[in-house]
Design an enzyme around this catalytic site. Structure first.
Site, mmCIF file in Angstrom:
data_model
loop_
_atom_site.group_PDB
_atom_site.id
_atom_site.type_symbol
_atom_site.label_atom_id
_atom_site.label_comp_id
_atom_site.label_asym_id
_atom_site.label_seq_id
_atom_site.Cartn_x
_atom_site.Cartn_y
_atom_site.Cartn_z
ATOM 1 N N CYS A 121 -4.289 -1.865 -8.908
ATOM 2 C CA CYS A 121 -4.683 -2.625 -7.714
ATOM 3 C C CYS A 121 -6.194 -2.812 -7.618
ATOM 4 O O CYS A 121 -6.665 -3.629 -6.837
ATOM 5 C CB CYS A 121 -4.141 -1.948 -6.460
ATOM 6 N N HIS A 261 -7.541 -4.876 -0.444
ATOM 7 C CA HIS A 261 -6.297 -4.890 -1.218
ATOM 8 C C HIS A 261 -5.120 -4.834 -0.246
ATOM 9 O O HIS A 261 -5.154 -4.106 0.746
ATOM 10 C CB HIS A 261 -6.290 -3.695 -2.164
ATOM 11 N N ASN A 291 2.596 -6.641 -1.880
ATOM 12 C CA ASN A 291 1.519 -6.139 -2.729
ATOM 13 C C ASN A 291 1.659 -6.745 -4.131
ATOM 14 O O ASN A 291 2.571 -6.390 -4.876
ATOM 15 C CB ASN A 291 1.605 -4.601 -2.785
HETATM 16 O O1 UT7 Z 1 -1.580 -0.317 -3.965
HETATM 17 C C1 UT7 Z 1 -1.342 1.038 -3.973
HETATM 18 C C2 UT7 Z 1 0.130 1.169 -4.082
HETATM 19 N N1 UT7 Z 1 0.907 1.813 -3.108
HETATM 20 C C3 UT7 Z 1 0.577 2.083 -1.829
HETATM 21 O O2 UT7 Z 1 -0.507 1.920 -1.364
HETATM 22 C C4 UT7 Z 1 1.686 2.676 -1.019
HETATM 23 C C5 UT7 Z 1 1.212 3.695 -0.039
HETATM 24 N N2 UT7 Z 1 2.298 4.222 0.730
HETATM 25 C C6 UT7 Z 1 2.962 3.524 1.687
HETATM 26 O O3 UT7 Z 1 2.708 2.358 1.912
HETATM 27 C C7 UT7 Z 1 3.968 4.269 2.523
HETATM 28 O O4 UT7 Z 1 3.880 5.655 2.225
HETATM 29 C C8 UT7 Z 1 5.438 3.779 2.350
HETATM 30 C C9 UT7 Z 1 5.592 2.380 2.912
HETATM 31 C C10 UT7 Z 1 5.828 3.795 0.895
HETATM 32 C C11 UT7 Z 1 6.342 4.703 3.143
HETATM 33 O O5 UT7 Z 1 5.933 4.711 4.497
HETATM 34 P P1 UT7 Z 1 5.733 6.086 5.275
HETATM 35 O O6 UT7 Z 1 5.318 5.742 6.629
HETATM 36 O O7 UT7 Z 1 4.831 6.939 4.446
HETATM 37 O O8 UT7 Z 1 7.221 6.628 5.300
HETATM 38 P P2 UT7 Z 1 7.750 8.088 4.989
HETATM 39 O O9 UT7 Z 1 7.988 8.210 3.538
HETATM 40 O O10 UT7 Z 1 6.867 9.094 5.673
HETATM 41 O O11 UT7 Z 1 9.112 8.084 5.773
HETATM 42 C C12 UT7 Z 1 9.171 8.037 7.223
HETATM 43 C C13 UT7 Z 1 10.616 7.881 7.625
HETATM 44 C C14 UT7 Z 1 11.555 8.891 6.954
HETATM 45 O O12 UT7 Z 1 12.602 9.159 7.868
HETATM 46 P P3 UT7 Z 1 12.604 10.489 8.751
HETATM 47 O O13 UT7 Z 1 12.547 11.614 7.763
HETATM 48 O O14 UT7 Z 1 11.382 10.401 9.597
HETATM 49 O O15 UT7 Z 1 13.890 10.382 9.514
HETATM 50 C C15 UT7 Z 1 12.089 8.126 5.781
HETATM 51 O O16 UT7 Z 1 13.346 8.604 5.380
HETATM 52 O O17 UT7 Z 1 11.093 6.584 7.240
HETATM 53 C C16 UT7 Z 1 12.194 6.713 6.340
HETATM 54 N N3 UT7 Z 1 12.035 5.702 5.322
HETATM 55 C C17 UT7 Z 1 12.601 4.483 5.388
HETATM 56 N N4 UT7 Z 1 13.400 3.919 6.284
HETATM 57 C C18 UT7 Z 1 13.787 2.657 6.079
HETATM 58 C C19 UT7 Z 1 11.278 5.775 4.192
HETATM 59 N N5 UT7 Z 1 11.342 4.611 3.523
HETATM 60 C C20 UT7 Z 1 12.146 3.792 4.243
HETATM 61 C C21 UT7 Z 1 12.571 2.464 4.069
HETATM 62 N N6 UT7 Z 1 13.399 1.930 5.017
HETATM 63 N N7 UT7 Z 1 12.203 1.702 3.021
#
Ligand code: UT7
Length: 335
Positions: A121, A261, A291
């Site tokens: 990225c 980005h 992205n």
């Molecule tokens: O360019 C560089 C490349 N990558 C990035 O920059 C990515 C950086 N990371 C992110 O953007 C975020 O970490 C994600 C979008 C990947 C995930 O978001 P988050 O806010 O960190 O979610 P999380 O993993 O902390 O999960 C929060 C909740 C969980 O549920 P509980 O345990 O609170 O009940 C997950 O199970 O959201 C749930 N969850 C989802 N629900 C629906 C995690 N992913 C999903 C999903 N759809 N896709």
């Protein structure tokens, strides 16, 4: 810190082009593929759609060549005058052969040499560092830099932590000696290999060559530790932007736009907040494209080119796999 203030030649972006495929995967489409929903994706990432190159036999070089052709047509530039073509990508057409020579041939840049930059990225920022250095040295006069990624080729559409994020696209810029002393002012680039484990395609490289085991484990797809990457992205992008702003004595008020980005709207918002930048100065197109890795910043330039005026002070910032990150300060060179 780069020392182009004392050099005679300054490098400037003198034209922009872009290409995004027409096909897309919406949040509703993803609801049918993985356990997710439109509300969650919109609230947690800001993404509604990601463009997908679906045509068989077409790959990153197709995206990149189309972005380059768009630029060359708009700028009415003879491709034979291009000295160098750089493609920033982590999804080359092939391993073992750069994609840039394919692109150079496709656009008829027959007098150019060509190579890829792999910095995920941050690829566009790293590519700009390379291109501007060549221009500042006087060695070359016309460099085409294209950020292009076909992320759909490495996304696991059974993994809800990555399939919601990534899309395909390409953005191109022409880098030339500045005619008005506006252009590339400063850059702050860093990397940390310790973080390679948090965001990567595990197999297909020399450490884990493709094997039955790698295929069975789906190591040929991109995986990430989303939370760790999120936190590092916010702190490093904000820190890099702060360094650039401070050492160039810029006030947040005089910055026209931040081009961050496009990984996650919450990363962008938090970065802007940390550097005290007004929301309306922060450019975004993540809702439409997701992205696109190396293509996000040049695609912002492509989408917002008409808003930029000669002398506008722009800050670029990126963070990605490697880990790689950085920020840059440029003054826009044309109307
Ligand atoms: O360019 C560089 C490349 N990558 C990035 O920059 C990515 C950086 N990371 C992110 O953007 C975020 O970490 C994600 C979008 C990947 C995930 O978001 P988050 O806010 O960190 O979610 P999380 O993993 O902390 O999960 C929060 C909740 C969980 O549920 P509980 O345990 O609170 O009940 C997950 O199970 O959201 C749930 N969850 C989802 N629900 C629906 C995690 N992913 C999903 C999903 N759809 N896709």
């Amino acid at each position: 810190m780069i020392s182009n203030k004392t050099n005679k030649i300054k490098a400037a972006i003198t034209a922009v082009g872009g290409y995004i495929p027409e096909d897309f995967i919406s949040n509703r489409d993803l609801e049918k593929m993985v356990d997710t929903n439109d509300d969650w994706i919109t609230a947690r990432t800001g993404i509604k759609k990601r463009r997908i190159l679906k045509e068989k036999g077409k790959a990153t070089s197709f995206l990149a060549a189309n972005a380059a052709k768009d630029l060359l047509n708009k700028k009415k530039t003879d491709p034979k005058t291009i000295d160098l073509v750089i493609v920033a990508t982590i999804t080359p057409d092939y391993h073992g052969a750069s994609t840039a020579p394919t692109v150079a041939s496709e656009i008829n840049a027959t007098n150019a040499y060509a190579f890829d930059v792999n910095a995920a990225c941050s690829g566009f920022l790293y590519g700009m560092s390379t291109a501007t250095s060549y221009i500042e040295s006087g060695r070359y006069k016309k460099i085409l830099l294209i950020g292009a990624d076909m992320m759909s080729s490495i996304v696991d559409y059974t993994d809800r932590s990555t399939s919601i994020l990534f899309g395909d696209g390409a953005g191109a810029v022409l880098v030339e000696p500045s005619a008005n002393n506006f252009g590339w002012e400063d850059e702050y680039l860093r990397s940390d290999g310790v973080g390679a484990q948090w965001l990567k395609v595990k197999s297909g490289g020399s450490l884990y060559p493709t094997s039955k085991e790698s295929l069975d484990n789906r190591w040929h797809y991109i995986t990430q530790d989303g939370k760790t990457v999120f936190k590092s992205a916010v702190s490093e992008m904000a820190n890099a932007a702060e360094q650039i702003i401070k050492r160039n004595n810029l006030n947040p008020e005089e910055i026209k736009y931040l081009l961050p980005h496009q990984a996650n709207k919450r990363i962008i918002d938090a970065t802007a907040e940390k550097i005290n930048l007004d929301k309306n100065k922060v450019l975004m197109n993540i809702e439409e494209y997701g992205n696109t890795t190396a293509a996000t910043i040049p695609l912002l330039m492509y989408d917002y080119e008409k808003e930029f005026k000669e002398g506008d002070k722009l800050i670029l910032a990126a963070f990605g796999a490697g880990l790689t990150w950085g920020a840059a300060y440029l003054t826009w060179a044309y109307n």
